[in-house]
Motif scaffolding. Structure first.
Motif, PDB file in Angstrom:
ATOM      1  N   LEU A   7       0.853  -1.182   0.000  1.00 39.31           N
ATOM      2  CA  LEU A   7       0.000   0.000   0.000  1.00 39.31           C
ATOM      3  C   LEU A   7       0.894   1.239   0.000  1.00 39.31           C
ATOM      4  O   LEU A   7       1.722   1.420   0.901  1.00 39.31           O
ATOM      5  CB  LEU A   7      -0.918   0.016   1.222  1.00 39.31           C
ATOM      6  CG  LEU A   7      -1.986   1.110   1.249  1.00 39.31           C
ATOM      7  CD1 LEU A   7      -2.983   0.918   0.109  1.00 39.31           C
ATOM      8  CD2 LEU A   7      -2.719   1.120   2.589  1.00 39.31           C
ATOM      9  N   CYS A   9       1.052   5.085   0.437  1.00 40.38           N
ATOM     10  CA  CYS A   9       0.214   6.067   1.139  1.00 40.38           C
ATOM     11  C   CYS A   9       0.789   7.471   1.042  1.00 40.38           C
ATOM     12  O   CYS A   9       1.973   7.690   1.345  1.00 40.38           O
ATOM     13  CB  CYS A   9       0.094   5.713   2.616  1.00 40.38           C
ATOM     14  SG  CYS A   9      -0.494   4.053   2.960  1.00 40.38           S
ATOM     15  N   GLU A  68      -4.136   8.917   8.051  1.00 40.92           N
ATOM     16  CA  GLU A  68      -3.416   7.754   7.541  1.00 40.92           C
ATOM     17  C   GLU A  68      -3.788   6.494   8.324  1.00 40.92           C
ATOM     18  O   GLU A  68      -4.133   5.456   7.735  1.00 40.92           O
ATOM     19  CB  GLU A  68      -1.896   7.990   7.607  1.00 40.92           C
ATOM     20  CG  GLU A  68      -1.400   9.099   6.711  1.00 40.92           C
ATOM     21  CD  GLU A  68      -1.668  10.497   7.264  1.00 40.92           C
ATOM     22  OE1 GLU A  68      -1.631  11.451   6.484  1.00 40.92           O
ATOM     23  OE2 GLU A  68      -1.932  10.618   8.479  1.00 40.92           O
ATOM     24  N   SER A  71      -7.565   5.544   7.776  1.00 38.18           N
ATOM     25  CA  SER A  71      -7.878   4.977   6.463  1.00 38.18           C
ATOM     26  C   SER A  71      -7.289   3.584   6.291  1.00 38.18           C
ATOM     27  O   SER A  71      -7.933   2.689   5.725  1.00 38.18           O
ATOM     28  CB  SER A  71      -7.393   5.902   5.345  1.00 38.18           C
ATOM     29  OG  SER A  71      -6.006   6.141   5.443  1.00 38.18           O
ATOM     30  N   ILE A  72      -6.075   3.359   6.792  1.00 37.95           N
ATOM     31  CA  ILE A  72      -5.470   2.022   6.679  1.00 37.95           C
ATOM     32  C   ILE A  72      -6.274   1.021   7.493  1.00 37.95           C
ATOM     33  O   ILE A  72      -6.523  -0.113   7.056  1.00 37.95           O
ATOM     34  CB  ILE A  72      -3.990   2.055   7.116  1.00 37.95           C
ATOM     35  CG1 ILE A  72      -3.173   2.880   6.112  1.00 37.95           C
ATOM     36  CG2 ILE A  72      -3.423   0.639   7.212  1.00 37.95           C
ATOM     37  CD1 ILE A  72      -1.749   3.151   6.537  1.00 37.95           C
ATOM     38  N   LEU A  87       4.052  -1.242   3.582  1.00 37.42           N
ATOM     39  CA  LEU A  87       3.599   0.139   3.537  1.00 37.42           C
ATOM     40  C   LEU A  87       4.721   1.072   3.083  1.00 37.42           C
ATOM     41  O   LEU A  87       5.858   0.969   3.573  1.00 37.42           O
ATOM     42  CB  LEU A  87       3.107   0.589   4.918  1.00 37.42           C
ATOM     43  CG  LEU A  87       1.888  -0.151   5.472  1.00 37.42           C
ATOM     44  CD1 LEU A  87       1.714   0.147   6.951  1.00 37.42           C
ATOM     45  CD2 LEU A  87       0.628   0.240   4.705  1.00 37.42           C
ATOM     46  N   TYR A 108       3.661   1.358  12.683  1.00 38.59           N
ATOM     47  CA  TYR A 108       3.350   0.145  11.913  1.00 38.59           C
ATOM     48  C   TYR A 108       4.417  -0.940  12.052  1.00 38.59           C
ATOM     49  O   TYR A 108       4.087  -2.125  11.953  1.00 38.59           O
ATOM     50  CB  TYR A 108       3.088   0.504  10.447  1.00 38.59           C
ATOM     51  CG  TYR A 108       1.716   1.117  10.290  1.00 38.59           C
ATOM     52  CD1 TYR A 108       0.569   0.315  10.347  1.00 38.59           C
ATOM     53  CD2 TYR A 108       1.553   2.485  10.138  1.00 38.59           C
ATOM     54  CE1 TYR A 108      -0.693   0.863  10.238  1.00 38.59           C
ATOM     55  CE2 TYR A 108       0.290   3.041  10.025  1.00 38.59           C
ATOM     56  CZ  TYR A 108      -0.838   2.229  10.082  1.00 38.59           C
ATOM     57  OH  TYR A 108      -2.101   2.771   9.985  1.00 38.59           O
ATOM     58  N   ASN A 159      -3.211   4.567  -1.382  1.00 45.88           N
ATOM     59  CA  ASN A 159      -4.118   5.198  -0.421  1.00 45.88           C
ATOM     60  C   ASN A 159      -3.843   6.694  -0.471  1.00 45.88           C
ATOM     61  O   ASN A 159      -2.816   7.166   0.018  1.00 45.88           O
ATOM     62  CB  ASN A 159      -3.868   4.650   0.983  1.00 45.88           C
ATOM     63  CG  ASN A 159      -4.742   5.332   2.030  1.00 45.88           C
ATOM     64  OD1 ASN A 159      -5.715   5.997   1.698  1.00 45.88           O
ATOM     65  ND2 ASN A 159      -4.383   5.167   3.296  1.00 45.88           N
TER      66      ASN A 159
END
Length: 382
Positions: A7, A9, A68, A71-72, A87, A108, A159
């Motif tokens: 993803l 971002c 962030e 939304s994740i 990510l 993360y 994203n």
């Protein structure tokens, strides 16, 4: 259908402003909720690892966590992406952007994601709108394309929730060009908005014909006079450039759309070149230096350059000069001319133009050879 495992971002500043800034005010007024106190205290100290740790204690859908993380979490909940996906956080070239990206990386990694990387996007800042538009958005497109190229389109999604609103339009266009899904979550919506790839495409032949200009504009950081490309200009190129008036003269820079267009088809050409290029030349001939073109016979580097073109580009049969100007600098490149493929060579003082004879039989094959020549030239100049 397989879920994207990477993803990409975009990163904004909502975690800091208004979220953490509001908590710091509440902390000063002793009105803060107990669950937010460790977060506000870590922020007040500038302790970014501490901020990441304090965020772990909150639900990921708490608005305080920022766009962030919210939304994740929603993407994982809706099963658009796996819970441990890789990510990439593309952040602005500002102190706030770097700090928030560092917080997100710690957050993360602590959640068990094996791959978490931060990527600073040069010129993506709000202090200079012109630099943001002409360079920042281009650099955003360049970085996204690089990640997709390295990881594969099938593995990636974007994203576009965090960051400047202009990034959403760029991200959606990137998704269409690269064939990857784009997601966005507005702070007032409970649902993720998905922009799946559509069955539309840019024109590959337009890119091949414009490749000399596109490679040229990409490798310079300065605007180029529009008159440089006047002889090869087509109306379809207009959306690929930004026009900049300087002292009453039009100059060109590559636009964000142009960057996406160029990145997309440059990669496609690398993989599909055998399908669009004509056959290899069975015979090759030494360069011809035509005396009636005003050739003074004192620039051996031109003959060396044309021989290198002939030897190294498989479809080229021979190069022959047809123009020389001792006092007109130009920009070295290849283009589709009125009478076939043309090469332009300049050392910044003089300009030589030469015809490139190749195995191409159709306009489409000529455009493909032009693209191959400009790709070759780009490798020589890096």
């Amino acid at each position: 259908m397989n879920k994207p495992c990477i993803l990409i971002c975009t990163v904004g500043t909502s975690l800091f402003q208004p979220n953490l800034e509001a908590l710091k005010k509440d902390l000063a007024d002793s009105r803060i909720k107990p669950e937010y106190r460790p977060l506000a205290e870590a922020c007040q100290r500038g302790d970014w690892p501490g901020v990441a740790q304090a965020l772990h204690a909150l639900p990921a859908d708490d608005r305080v966590c920022g766009a962030e993380i919210n939304s994740i979490a929603s993407l994982v909940e809706k099963e658009y992406i796996p819970a441990d996906c890789g990510l990439f956080f593309l952040h602005s070239s500002t102190d706030k952007g770097r700090d928030i990206a560092a917080i997100l990386k710690d957050y993360y990694l602590n959640k068990g994601h094996a791959l978490v990387e931060t990527v600073e996007v040069e010129d993506l800042q709000d202090g200079d709108p012109k630099r943001f538009r002409t360079k920042g958005l281009r650099n955003l497109a360049r970085n996204v394309c690089r990640i997709v190229r390295e990881r594969s389109a099938a593995a990636c999604a974007i994203n576009a929730t965090g960051g400047y609103k202009a990034q959403i339009a760029v991200a959606v266009l990137l998704g269409q060009a690269l064939g990857i899904p784009v997601f966005y979550k507005h702070e007032l919506f409970s649902e993720i908005i998905a922009f799946p790839p559509l069955p539309v495409a840019f024109d590959f032949e337009v890119w091949m014909r414009a490749s000399g200009m596109l490679y040229d504009l990409e490798r310079t950081s300065d605007p180029v006079p529009a008159s440089t490309y006047a002889e090869e200009w087509q109306e379809t190129y207009e959306s690929l450039v930004e026009r900049v008036p300087i002292d009453g003269q039009d100059y060109l820079e590559l636009s964000p759309v142009g960057q996406i267009f160029h990145e997309t088809f440059r990669e496609r050409f690398r993989t599909d070149r055998s399908q669009v290029l004509p056959p290899k030349a069975l015979q090759k001939h030494p360069p011809r230096l035509e005396k009636d073109a005003g050739w003074p016979g004192e620039h051996p580097e031109v003959e060396v350059f044309m021989k290198k073109v002939t030897d190294e580009v498989e479809q080229v049969v021979q190069c022959a000069t047809f123009y020389f100007n001792p006092d007109l600098p130009q920009r070295t490149r290849f283009r589709c001319g009125a009478k076939g493929i043309e090469g332009i060579y300049s050392d910044g003082r003089f300009t030589v133009k030469f015809r490139v004879e190749s195995t191409a039989k159709t306009p489409g094959e000529q455009a493909a050879v032009v693209a191959s020549l400009n790709e070759w030239l780009s490798r020589q100049q890096t």
